[in-house]
Design an enzyme around this catalytic site. Structure first.
Site, PDB file in Angstrom:
ATOM      1  N   ASP A  26       0.858  -1.178   0.000  1.00 35.67           N
ATOM      2  CA  ASP A  26       0.000   0.000   0.000  1.00 35.67           C
ATOM      3  C   ASP A  26       0.901   1.238   0.000  1.00 35.67           C
ATOM      4  OD1 ASP A  26      -2.335   1.516   0.223  1.00 35.67           O
ATOM      5  OD2 ASP A  26      -2.476   1.283   2.382  1.00 35.67           O
TER       6      ASP A  26
ATOM      7  N   VAL B  46      -9.749  -3.116   1.046  1.00 38.08           N
ATOM      8  CA  VAL B  46     -10.235  -4.465   0.733  1.00 38.08           C
ATOM      9  C   VAL B  46      -9.999  -5.421   1.904  1.00 38.08           C
ATOM     10  CG1 VAL B  46      -9.936  -4.203  -1.766  1.00 38.08           C
ATOM     11  CG2 VAL B  46      -8.048  -5.082  -0.392  1.00 38.08           C
TER      12      VAL B  46
ATOM     13  N   ARG C 110     -10.567 -12.065   7.740  1.00 42.93           N
ATOM     14  CA  ARG C 110      -9.432 -12.783   7.154  1.00 42.93           C
ATOM     15  C   ARG C 110      -9.868 -14.110   6.541  1.00 42.93           C
ATOM     16  NH1 ARG C 110      -4.729 -10.088   8.689  1.00 42.93           N
ATOM     17  NH2 ARG C 110      -4.647  -9.277  10.797  1.00 42.93           N
TER      18      ARG C 110
HETATM   19  P1  IMP Z   1       1.765  -0.278   3.847  1.00 48.05           P
HETATM   20  O1  IMP Z   1       2.807  -0.207   4.909  1.00 48.05           O
HETATM   21  O2  IMP Z   1       0.941   0.978   3.767  1.00 48.05           O
HETATM   22  O3  IMP Z   1       2.292  -0.691   2.499  1.00 48.05           O
HETATM   23  O4  IMP Z   1       0.693  -1.324   4.330  1.00 48.05           O
HETATM   24  C1  IMP Z   1       0.837  -2.649   4.284  1.00 48.05           C
HETATM   25  C2  IMP Z   1      -0.089  -3.319   5.282  1.00 48.05           C
HETATM   26  O5  IMP Z   1      -1.257  -2.559   5.529  1.00 48.05           O
HETATM   27  C3  IMP Z   1      -0.559  -4.612   4.713  1.00 48.05           C
HETATM   28  O6  IMP Z   1       0.305  -5.659   5.032  1.00 48.05           O
HETATM   29  C4  IMP Z   1      -1.935  -4.752   5.311  1.00 48.05           C
HETATM   30  O7  IMP Z   1      -1.878  -5.421   6.554  1.00 48.05           O
HETATM   31  C5  IMP Z   1      -2.420  -3.345   5.522  1.00 48.05           C
HETATM   32  N1  IMP Z   1      -3.309  -2.887   4.435  1.00 48.05           N
HETATM   33  C6  IMP Z   1      -3.073  -1.964   3.473  1.00 48.05           C
HETATM   34  N2  IMP Z   1      -4.125  -1.798   2.652  1.00 48.05           N
HETATM   35  C7  IMP Z   1      -5.070  -2.644   3.105  1.00 48.05           C
HETATM   36  C8  IMP Z   1      -6.411  -2.955   2.661  1.00 48.05           C
HETATM   37  O8  IMP Z   1      -6.955  -2.437   1.675  1.00 48.05           O
HETATM   38  N3  IMP Z   1      -7.059  -3.891   3.394  1.00 48.05           N
HETATM   39  C9  IMP Z   1      -6.508  -4.517   4.482  1.00 48.05           C
HETATM   40  N4  IMP Z   1      -5.269  -4.268   4.916  1.00 48.05           N
HETATM   41  C10 IMP Z   1      -4.561  -3.336   4.238  1.00 48.05           C
HETATM   42 MG    MG Z   2      -3.617  -5.759   8.451  1.00 44.32          MG
END
Ligand code: IMP
Ligand code: MG
Length: 181
Positions: A102, A152, A164
């Site tokens: 993300d 999502v 989950r």
């Molecule tokens: P990042 O550090 O923003 O890249 O986020 C990564 C983590 O955020 C993932 O491993 C997920 O646990 C959580 N995450 C990000 N987007 C979503 C989503 O749309 N649904 C559920 N979990 C998300």
């Molecule tokens: Mg999560």
């Protein structure tokens, strides 16, 4: 539970079909090297189980547990490692598995941490990617699906630890995200 979804993005058949393709790619790329999979818990649990069983190579598995969201739907930028010692990855070919890329904060932090343990190589595999939300650059070598900027759940992905166990991936209804727990 499925009623909490605004719409389904990928059903189980579509997900598994895509996993067949990624697993074939990984199996080909690592055919001469011993692979160590590092799964990022809890989100990658379901993905990891289905993907691993499609890779017919000798491989090792380790898990990492991190928290980056703290029950919200926006990344905080802060990544907390929940175990004291990271897995021993020295001289190994490692493939980090996560549910979704993300903002990139989580995988960037994990990659940096594992790099200090001197692995022979590092690659990253994610089931989902939201390109538009990237705040930190992370190279993902294998990506299941690119998706739009929507929250999502399902197939391992949670909202406040729920959903989950949904077999599909879908967009959570907005009013459920706004509601306090
Ligand atoms: P990042 O550090 O923003 O890249 O986020 C990564 C983590 O955020 C993932 O491993 C997920 O646990 C959580 N995450 C990000 N987007 C979503 C989503 O749309 N649904 C559920 N979990 C998300
Ligand atoms: Mg999560």
């Amino acid at each position: 539970m499925q009623g909490d979804l605004e719409r389904i993005l990928f059903d189980e058949t579509a997900i598994l079909r895509r996993l067949d393709e990624i697993a074939a790619q990984i199996s080909n790329d690592y055919r001469d090297r011993e692979l160590t999979v590092i799964a990022v818990l809890n989100g990658s649990l379901v993905f990891m189980a289905d993907l691993m069983r499609r890779i017919p190579l000798p491989l090792k598995l380790d898990c990492l547990s991190v928290a980056s969201y703290h029950g919200k739907t926006e990344p905080s930028g802060e990544v907390i490692f929940k175990q004291i010692a990271p897995p021993d990855v020295q001289d190994r070919h490692i493939l980090i598995l996560d549910d979704i890329l993300d903002s990139g904060h989580t995988l960037a932090a994990i990659r940096e941490k594992l790099e200090t343990a001197k692995p022979r190589s590092i690659r990253v595999c994610v089931l989902l990617s939201k390109k538009k939300r990237r705040a930190r650059h992370v190279d993902a070598d294998y990506v299941g699906f690119e998706i739009e900027d929507e929250f999502v759940v399902g197939y391992g992905l949670d909202f406040r630890e729920r959903y989950r166990n949904l077999p599909c991936i879908g967009v959570l209804r907005k009013e459920l995200i706004a509601r306090p727990d």
